[in-house]
Scaffold this active site. Structure first.
Site, mmCIF file in Angstrom:
data_model
loop_
_atom_site.group_PDB
_atom_site.id
_atom_site.type_symbol
_atom_site.label_atom_id
_atom_site.label_comp_id
_atom_site.label_asym_id
_atom_site.label_seq_id
_atom_site.Cartn_x
_atom_site.Cartn_y
_atom_site.Cartn_z
ATOM 1 N N HIS A 1 0.839 -1.203 0.000
ATOM 2 C CA HIS A 1 0.000 0.000 0.000
ATOM 3 C C HIS A 1 0.876 1.256 0.000
ATOM 4 O O HIS A 1 0.600 2.223 -0.702
ATOM 5 C CB HIS A 1 -0.902 0.042 1.242
ATOM 6 C CG HIS A 1 -1.922 -1.050 1.304
ATOM 7 N ND1 HIS A 1 -2.158 -1.801 2.435
ATOM 8 C CD2 HIS A 1 -2.771 -1.538 0.365
ATOM 9 C CE1 HIS A 1 -3.122 -2.679 2.201
ATOM 10 N NE2 HIS A 1 -3.502 -2.554 0.946
ATOM 11 N N LYS B 1 -17.881 -5.225 6.320
ATOM 12 C CA LYS B 1 -16.717 -6.111 6.455
ATOM 13 C C LYS B 1 -16.325 -6.248 7.914
ATOM 14 O O LYS B 1 -16.409 -5.291 8.680
ATOM 15 C CB LYS B 1 -15.535 -5.517 5.679
ATOM 16 C CG LYS B 1 -15.612 -5.774 4.209
ATOM 17 C CD LYS B 1 -14.247 -5.513 3.594
ATOM 18 C CE LYS B 1 -14.314 -5.513 2.082
ATOM 19 N NZ LYS B 1 -13.062 -5.081 1.477
ATOM 20 N N ARG C 1 -2.633 -6.082 -8.550
ATOM 21 C CA ARG C 1 -1.536 -7.047 -8.452
ATOM 22 C C ARG C 1 -1.601 -8.100 -9.542
ATOM 23 O O ARG C 1 -0.572 -8.586 -10.009
ATOM 24 C CB ARG C 1 -1.588 -7.754 -7.090
ATOM 25 C CG ARG C 1 -1.234 -6.863 -5.924
ATOM 26 C CD ARG C 1 -1.726 -7.439 -4.643
ATOM 27 N NE ARG C 1 -3.178 -7.571 -4.679
ATOM 28 C CZ ARG C 1 -3.949 -7.801 -3.632
ATOM 29 N NH1 ARG C 1 -3.411 -7.959 -2.450
ATOM 30 N NH2 ARG C 1 -5.253 -7.879 -3.744
ATOM 31 N N SER D 1 -3.322 -7.914 2.530
ATOM 32 C CA SER D 1 -3.502 -7.771 3.975
ATOM 33 C C SER D 1 -3.974 -9.086 4.580
ATOM 34 O O SER D 1 -3.503 -9.496 5.647
ATOM 35 C CB SER D 1 -4.527 -6.670 4.276
ATOM 36 O OG SER D 1 -4.033 -5.432 3.842
#
Ligand code: PNS
Length: 166
Positions: free
Chosen positions: A17, A41, A90, A128
């Site tokens: 990040h 979440k 990614r 993460s």
């Protein structure tokens, strides 16, 4: 002034990040790292903790500020007077997800552009959730997070262990 917003859950904020934030900050006059409240979440870290981690990681970059938001990200971006949203990708599954969200966001706010930055190879495997998983199993993740984030992860695991021992 061209201001961009880099939104995310940042649970926790990683060196991947930080790399995206650093590169985005070099492209725009200002960058707002925007930590999503996202009530749906279940995060490991509270909103305040996630803001603290992002702030500490970015404090050496003078044109970055860290904020939090709830609700639609495009509404937040417009409120902050920005027109660009930065996201990191990614792999192809990130790209698919970002293309879908980018199209929806563009339908909601046609003036807001999404700019995708490709993760550097050394961070392409970082997420993460994977970091939390490896850390919980005792793996060394110190290369991938700041010392503060590592400490906060250690504290969380200690809390979890002592509450499951009780
Ligand atoms: O770090 P993440 O989990 O990939 O971040 C996703 C985030 C928070 C950027 C995304 O879920 C988001 O924009 N949430 C805000 C709510 C919203 O605007 N949803 C519609 C997106 S099309």
């Amino acid at each position: 002034m061209a201001i961009a917003v880099y939104p995310g859950s940042f649970d926790p904020f990683t060196r991947g990040h930080l790399d995206i934030a650093t590169r985005a900050a070099a492209l725009f006059d200002g960058l707002i790292v925007a930590v999503a409240r996202d009530a749906e979440k279940r995060h490991m870290f509270s909103l305040e903790e996630r803001v603290q981690m992002a702030r500490e990681a970015c404090e050496h970059l003078p044109n970055i500020s860290v904020d939090s938001f709830g609700g639609l990200v495009v509404e937040y971006i417009v409120t902050r007077g920005a027109r660009v949203m930065v996201k990191g990708v990614r792999d192809s599954s990130d790209l698919e997800r970002e293309a879908m969200m980018g199209a929806m966001n563009s339908a909601l706010a046609p003036d807001v552009e999404t700019v995708l930055l490709i993760a550097r190879p050394e961070y392409a495997f970082l997420s993460s959730s994977l970091l939390k998983h490896v850390h919980q199993l005792g793996g060394d993740i110190s290369r991938f997070v700041t010392p503060l984030v590592l400490r906060m992860l250690d504290d969380k695991s200690r809390d979890t262990r002592s509450s499951s021992d009780a």
